[in-house]
Scaffold this motif. Structure first.
Motif: not given
Ligand SMILES: Nc1ncnc2c1ncn2[C@@H]1O[C@H](COP(=O)(O)OP(=O)(O)OP(=O)(O)O)[C@@H](O)[C@H]1O
Length: 312
Positions: A15-17, A35-43
């Motif tokens: 669950a990335v979010v 931090t990087s990879g915490s799910g911000k962009t996905t949210l």
């Molecule tokens: N299409 C995808 N398929 C599989 N995993 C994904 C996909 N998109 C994102 N992820 C994973 O989901 C997690 C969250 O990614 P996200 O881009 O939301 O993080 P972030 O907090 O915005 O990071 P950053 O600050 O590095 O941009 C990461 O571990 C990423 O590898």
């Protein structure tokens, strides 16, 4: 108003979010940090459905964001990203006109809007409108990216690290411009940043993400005073905490009666700026002046030190 309810995005088993709920009041700025990879962009991308949630709901002014087809939804929501995403083979004016043209605005209205936005972002329309993106500096491209996102007068603007690539001086300027424009248009802004300082400066509220979970959602002063977890505390940087607290309020809030010697500080400056000036100049007090130059009183080291202490 944006209501995010139990929003989850899974990729395979992760669950990335993870079950995130939060409400963003109209005409406010919410900053998402983590931090990087915490799910911000996905949210962020689940709000305009560039990413479809696994479960949960996003409501915009009470309406489920799945009520419209994704491409139509995205025309109604501004979206600005790091690196600007400008179309290289279209002029600045054509870039800004993208969504209004898709929406079928007439030429005169589009042209008036392009001119209005360029002027607002301090780019002369006659000079910059016909240029191509590669003929602009990075900072100018960034402004055009935000202007394009605002072109169709969206109520909601999503921004993903929009200032990440800018040098500190241009970045500070871009942040001030954004706040001024947000006040002028009343736009609700959700901004992703990994920079807590930027979140504190721009956000009415800050959402802190850690490994897909929302660990705290509160006003900057509350986050500074009462970080919910050790992770939030680390993000704030405890050594900087008193100064960040002072950066939230203007000198006008800390004015004391009386006179002080030397050059005055404007009442609109932050209390952090005032303390820095006091320490640097070795003074105990600075005179404070209003916008009209009137003497409003003084700000003192003693007063500011009290204000920098952990709120009760
Ligand atoms: N299409 C995808 N398929 C599989 N995993 C994904 C996909 N998109 C994102 N992820 C994973 O989901 C997690 C969250 O990614 P996200 O881009 O939301 O993080 P972030 O907090 O915005 O990071 P950053 O600050 O590095 O941009 C990461 O571990 C990423 O590898």
């Amino acid at each position: 108003m944006i209501e995010i309810e139990n929003l989850t995005k899974r990729y395979a088993d992760t669950a990335v979010v993870d079950n995130v709920s939060l409400t963003i009041e109209p005409r406010t700025v919410a900053a998402i940090v983590g931090t990087s990879g915490s799910g911000k962009t996905t949210l962020l991308r689940m709000i305009n459905r560039l990413v479809e949630p696994t479960s949960g709901i996003v409501k915009l002014d009470g309406v489920d964001n799945r009520a419209l087809p994704g491409h139509e939804l995205r025309r109604s929501i501004g979206y600005a990203i790091q690196g600007h995403g400008l179309f290289p083979h279209r002029t600045v004016a054509e870039n800004i006109a993208t969504v209004p043209a898709l929406l079928g605005w007439d030429k005169a209205r589009i042209s008036a809007r392009v001119d209005e936005l360029l002027t607002l972002f301090q780019l002369d329309p006659a000079d910059f409108g016909p240029r191509y993106p590669h003929e602009l500096s990075g900072g100018q491209q960034q402004r055009v990216g935000v202007a394009r996102a605002l072109a169709a007068e969206p109520n909601v603007l999503l921004m993903d690290e929009p200032f990440g690539a800018l040098d500190p001086i241009i970045r500070a300027k871009a942040q001030e411009d954004l706040l001024a424009i947000q006040k002028r248009f009343g736009t609700t802004i959700i901004l992703v940043t990994h920079d807590m300082e930027e979140a504190i400066h721009l956000g009415d509220k800050i959402a802190v993400m850690d490994a897909g979970k929302l660990v705290q959602y509160a006003a900057p002063a509350e986050i500074l005073a009462r970080p919910a977890t050790e992770f939030v505390e680390t993000l704030i940087g405890t050594g900087e905490r008193p100064f960040k607290l002072l950066s939230l309020e203007a000198v006008s809030e800390a004015v004391e009666p009386g006179r002080a010697q030397g050059e005055a500080i404007p009442a609109t400056a932050t209390q952090r700026d005032a303390l820095a000036e006091l320490l640097w100049s070795g003074r105990q007090a600075l005179p404070v002046k209003g916008e009209d130059g009137a003497d409003l009183g003084k700000v003192t080291v003693k007063g500011l030190v009290k204000r920098a202490a952990r709120p009760a």
